[in-house]
Design a protein around this motif. Sequence first.
Motif, PDB file in Angstrom:
ATOM      1  N   UNK A 175      48.244  72.044   4.473  1.00  0.00           N
ATOM      2  CA  UNK A 175      46.804  71.854   4.250  1.00  0.00           C
ATOM      3  C   UNK A 175      46.299  72.484   2.963  1.00  0.00           C
ATOM      4  N   UNK A 176      46.691  73.722   2.689  1.00  0.00           N
ATOM      5  CA  UNK A 176      46.211  74.383   1.464  1.00  0.00           C
ATOM      6  C   UNK A 176      46.828  73.747   0.227  1.00  0.00           C
ATOM      7  N   UNK A 177      48.113  73.476   0.271  1.00  0.00           N
ATOM      8  CA  UNK A 177      48.802  72.931  -0.893  1.00  0.00           C
ATOM      9  C   UNK A 177      48.278  71.554  -1.277  1.00  0.00           C
ATOM     10  N   UNK A 178      48.097  70.697  -0.283  1.00  0.00           N
ATOM     11  CA  UNK A 178      47.632  69.348  -0.601  1.00  0.00           C
ATOM     12  C   UNK A 178      46.189  69.380  -1.082  1.00  0.00           C
ATOM     13  N   UNK A 179      45.389  70.302  -0.554  1.00  0.00           N
ATOM     14  CA  UNK A 179      44.025  70.458  -1.062  1.00  0.00           C
ATOM     15  C   UNK A 179      44.046  70.828  -2.541  1.00  0.00           C
ATOM     16  N   UNK A 180      44.920  71.764  -2.926  1.00  0.00           N
ATOM     17  CA  UNK A 180      45.021  72.156  -4.329  1.00  0.00           C
ATOM     18  C   UNK A 180      45.534  70.993  -5.183  1.00  0.00           C
ATOM     19  N   UNK A 181      46.558  70.309  -4.687  1.00  0.00           N
ATOM     20  CA  UNK A 181      47.159  69.224  -5.454  1.00  0.00           C
ATOM     21  C   UNK A 181      46.183  68.073  -5.676  1.00  0.00           C
ATOM     22  N   UNK A 182      45.405  67.720  -4.647  1.00  0.00           N
ATOM     23  CA  UNK A 182      44.444  66.633  -4.806  1.00  0.00           C
ATOM     24  C   UNK A 182      43.268  67.057  -5.676  1.00  0.00           C
ATOM     25  N   UNK A 183      42.916  68.351  -5.619  1.00  0.00           N
ATOM     26  CA  UNK A 183      41.894  68.849  -6.537  1.00  0.00           C
ATOM     27  C   UNK A 183      42.338  68.715  -7.980  1.00  0.00           C
ATOM     28  N   UNK A 184      43.600  69.062  -8.247  1.00  0.00           N
ATOM     29  CA  UNK A 184      44.132  68.902  -9.603  1.00  0.00           C
ATOM     30  C   UNK A 184      44.269  67.429  -9.975  1.00  0.00           C
ATOM     31  N   UNK A 185      44.524  66.579  -8.981  1.00  0.00           N
ATOM     32  CA  UNK A 185      44.619  65.148  -9.250  1.00  0.00           C
ATOM     33  C   UNK A 185      43.298  64.619  -9.801  1.00  0.00           C
ATOM     34  N   UNK A 186      42.199  64.936  -9.122  1.00  0.00           N
ATOM     35  CA  UNK A 186      40.892  64.500  -9.609  1.00  0.00           C
ATOM     36  C   UNK A 186      40.557  65.143 -10.954  1.00  0.00           C
ATOM     37  N   UNK A 187      40.928  66.401 -11.097  1.00  0.00           N
ATOM     38  CA  UNK A 187      40.629  67.120 -12.333  1.00  0.00           C
ATOM     39  C   UNK A 187      41.305  66.454 -13.537  1.00  0.00           C
ATOM     40  N   UNK A 188      42.512  65.952 -13.356  1.00  0.00           N
ATOM     41  CA  UNK A 188      43.228  65.316 -14.461  1.00  0.00           C
ATOM     42  C   UNK A 188      42.467  64.116 -15.005  1.00  0.00           C
ATOM     43  N   UNK A 189      41.743  63.430 -14.132  1.00  0.00           N
ATOM     44  CA  UNK A 189      41.089  62.196 -14.558  1.00  0.00           C
ATOM     45  C   UNK A 189      40.008  62.444 -15.599  1.00  0.00           C
ATOM     46  N   UNK A 190      39.490  63.674 -15.688  1.00  0.00           N
ATOM     47  CA  UNK A 190      38.453  63.963 -16.677  1.00  0.00           C
ATOM     48  C   UNK A 190      38.977  63.810 -18.099  1.00  0.00           C
ATOM     49  N   UNK A 191      40.296  63.916 -18.280  1.00  0.00           N
ATOM     50  CA  UNK A 191      40.884  63.826 -19.614  1.00  0.00           C
ATOM     51  C   UNK A 191      41.024  62.389 -20.091  1.00  0.00           C
ATOM     52  N   UNK A 192      40.740  61.421 -19.228  1.00  0.00           N
ATOM     53  CA  UNK A 192      40.664  60.019 -19.645  1.00  0.00           C
ATOM     54  C   UNK A 192      39.240  59.793 -20.161  1.00  0.00           C
ATOM     55  N   UNK A 193      39.054  59.463 -21.436  1.00  0.00           N
ATOM     56  CA  UNK A 193      37.700  59.401 -21.997  1.00  0.00           C
ATOM     57  C   UNK A 193      36.715  58.557 -21.199  1.00  0.00           C
ATOM     58  N   UNK A 194      37.115  57.393 -20.742  1.00  0.00           N
ATOM     59  CA  UNK A 194      36.184  56.534 -20.008  1.00  0.00           C
ATOM     60  C   UNK A 194      35.746  57.174 -18.698  1.00  0.00           C
ATOM     61  N   UNK A 195      36.619  57.950 -18.075  1.00  0.00           N
ATOM     62  CA  UNK A 195      36.285  58.623 -16.823  1.00  0.00           C
ATOM     63  C   UNK A 195      35.457  59.875 -17.092  1.00  0.00           C
ATOM     64  N   UNK A 196      35.928  60.711 -18.002  1.00  0.00           N
ATOM     65  CA  UNK A 196      35.221  61.954 -18.298  1.00  0.00           C
ATOM     66  C   UNK A 196      33.808  61.723 -18.796  1.00  0.00           C
ATOM     67  N   UNK A 197      33.623  60.741 -19.673  1.00  0.00           N
ATOM     68  CA  UNK A 197      32.294  60.459 -20.207  1.00  0.00           C
ATOM     69  C   UNK A 197      31.372  59.893 -19.139  1.00  0.00           C
TER      70      UNK A 197
END
Length: 327
Positions: free
Chosen positions: A32-54
């Motif tokens: 439970x804790x690990x997957x919560x962290x991993x999915x949080x980082x998954x969403x966080x990565x998307x901010x580095x795609x300009x169309x998503x972050x903007x």
Amino acid sequence: MKRFEWRDRIHALDAEADCEEIVRILATHEFPWDIEQALGLALYRTYAVPSVGELLAHTQEFTERTQHRYDDTALILNDIMEHGFGPGRGRDALRRMNQMHRSYDISNDDYRYVLSTFVVMPVRWLNDYGYGWRRLSDHEIAASTNYYRRLGRHMGIKDIPGTYAEFHELFDSYEKEHFAYTEGGRAVSDATLGLMVDFYPAWQRPLVRPFTKALLDDRLITAFRYPEPSAAWRSLAAGALRLRARAVRFMPPRTEPRWARQSPNVRGYPGGYDPSRIGTFPQGCPVPHGMATVEVPATGARVPADGQALAPEGATPAETPEATGTD
């Protein structure tokens, strides 16, 4: 209950037909804790795609209402996982998510990439980085892949990869091609990191920020133009998480599920919530009857006013207009 009983139960299930149940066990009993962290980082990565972050910066949800946005994302995904894709609370959450997404001009390629992060990041966290108390098996990876393929179909995403290897290839190639610095992406990243730090007591926060940044890979550090974490912090962060994994291995298995809605980091709805009444209601997006809202000035979107997360006493489902969605 024996330590590997959940694993054995998973391997008695079918990776396609029972993928929802397998993912529930993995996310609420085994990791439970690990997957919560991993999915949080998954969403966080998307901010580095300009169309998503903007886009996320434009909505101001991640920069001005960071806690609410975190809560809404966690709860909607939780309800889909907990209750499934069929009629009921899970489908209500799915429709609410689709309502929000379809109010914006999001490309199918971006949808596919975001979906790939949900498939790849838990495997990377647990297996590739060694932060899990045990590794995911190929059977479990296939089941998780099938679950997110199913979610993608309900979201109306086209050309969904068929295997984990294909998702991984999409994940890697899309980041290489698209990751780039934007002011909006950096602003959303800063706000999210600030929220993550605020989850901890004040005396721990000076350590939590560099610890968290040390978990970001070079591709993210470059895209957000953060200073390169020192080798010492990189080693400390990775070592601490691997040490935690070894300790968890000797703990008894979790007999009761731990849902994301039970996380102390989800703070916005202490009185409960209805998935059809949370999130944002952009222009043109129907608002449930009788729900008071306030406007986000920069975008014209409306968000629930305080105390509006639950329908009034005596309200019936017919009083709330159905959101459009792919069932």
